[in-house]
Design a protein around this motif. Sequence first.
Motif, PDB file in Angstrom:
ATOM      1  N   ASP A  85       0.980  -1.528  -0.153  1.00 51.60           N
ATOM      2  CA  ASP A  85      -0.245   0.081   0.131  1.00 51.60           C
ATOM      3  C   ASP A  85       0.738   1.351   0.277  1.00 51.60           C
ATOM      4  OD1 ASP A  85      -3.046  -1.742   0.769  1.00 51.60           O
ATOM      5  OD2 ASP A  85      -1.675  -1.968   2.538  1.00 51.60           O
ATOM      6  N   ALA A 101      -4.714   4.886   3.233  1.00 52.97           N
ATOM      7  CA  ALA A 101      -4.040   3.846   2.514  1.00 52.97           C
ATOM      8  C   ALA A 101      -4.688   3.232   1.638  1.00 52.97           C
ATOM      9  CB  ALA A 101      -3.524   2.613   3.739  1.00 52.97           C
ATOM     10  N   THR A 102      -4.154   2.704  -0.047  1.00 52.91           N
ATOM     11  CA  THR A 102      -4.773   2.181  -0.766  1.00 52.91           C
ATOM     12  C   THR A 102      -3.778   1.039  -1.474  1.00 52.91           C
ATOM     13  OG1 THR A 102      -6.235   2.429  -2.456  1.00 52.91           O
ATOM     14  CG2 THR A 102      -4.497   3.860  -2.240  1.00 52.91           C
ATOM     15  N   ASN A 103      -3.807   0.476  -1.966  1.00 49.92           N
ATOM     16  CA  ASN A 103      -3.521  -0.517  -2.328  1.00 49.92           C
ATOM     17  C   ASN A 103      -2.309   0.114  -4.052  1.00 49.92           C
ATOM     18  OD1 ASN A 103      -4.370  -1.559  -5.922  1.00 49.92           O
ATOM     19  ND2 ASN A 103      -6.275  -1.595  -4.148  1.00 49.92           N
ATOM     20  N   ASN A 120      -6.317  -3.497  -0.610  1.00 53.00           N
ATOM     21  CA  ASN A 120      -6.682  -2.610   0.266  1.00 53.00           C
ATOM     22  C   ASN A 120      -7.044  -1.425  -0.682  1.00 53.00           C
ATOM     23  OD1 ASN A 120      -6.785  -3.981   2.855  1.00 53.00           O
ATOM     24  ND2 ASN A 120      -4.033  -3.193   3.106  1.00 53.00           N
TER      25      ASN A 120
END
Length: 180
Positions: A85, A101-103, A120
């Motif tokens: 992430d 967060a993000t992937n 995520n």
Amino acid sequence: SEVSVSWRPSVEFAGNVYRGEGILSATPQDVWECIKPVAGGLRTKWDQNVKDFEVIEAISDTVSICRTTTPSAFMRVISPREFVDVVLMKQCEDGTMLSAATNVEHPLCPPQPNFVRGFNYPCGCFCIPLPGEPHRTQLLSFFQTDLGGYLPQTVVDSFFPASITGFYSNLTKAVKALKA
């Protein structure tokens, strides 16, 4: 502390977005110390769903690319997972501390053997000060995770609410241990 968990279909992927909310008897700084996404942080010690956490690349003081691994779960129905992430940490003027967060894909972190790559979607935790109550914190968390692999949606739907409740329960114990 009591925790409320709710969910609805995600607009990001074919799963759900989960919302957890609870009040912890601790300062926002103590709660943040337990949950902040940093290498060598406390989260791997108390969060049963985090086996390891590493920073792959620090972009700035507040943004980094991170890899999180999880142990098998749900009576080993869910195999160990890994997540990569981009993570943002921020402190707001009102004292709220957050991580979002993000992937992301990163050349220094290809999929590893013995792990299923999960994803995520935009998620985060917010440690929110309660006005007039300096030793209590509202923790608001959002999770929308595609666990990857071939898990039936019913397994995922059964796992997440209990997992989030356990997160808050274990965090409450970790904060008490931090203050002891």
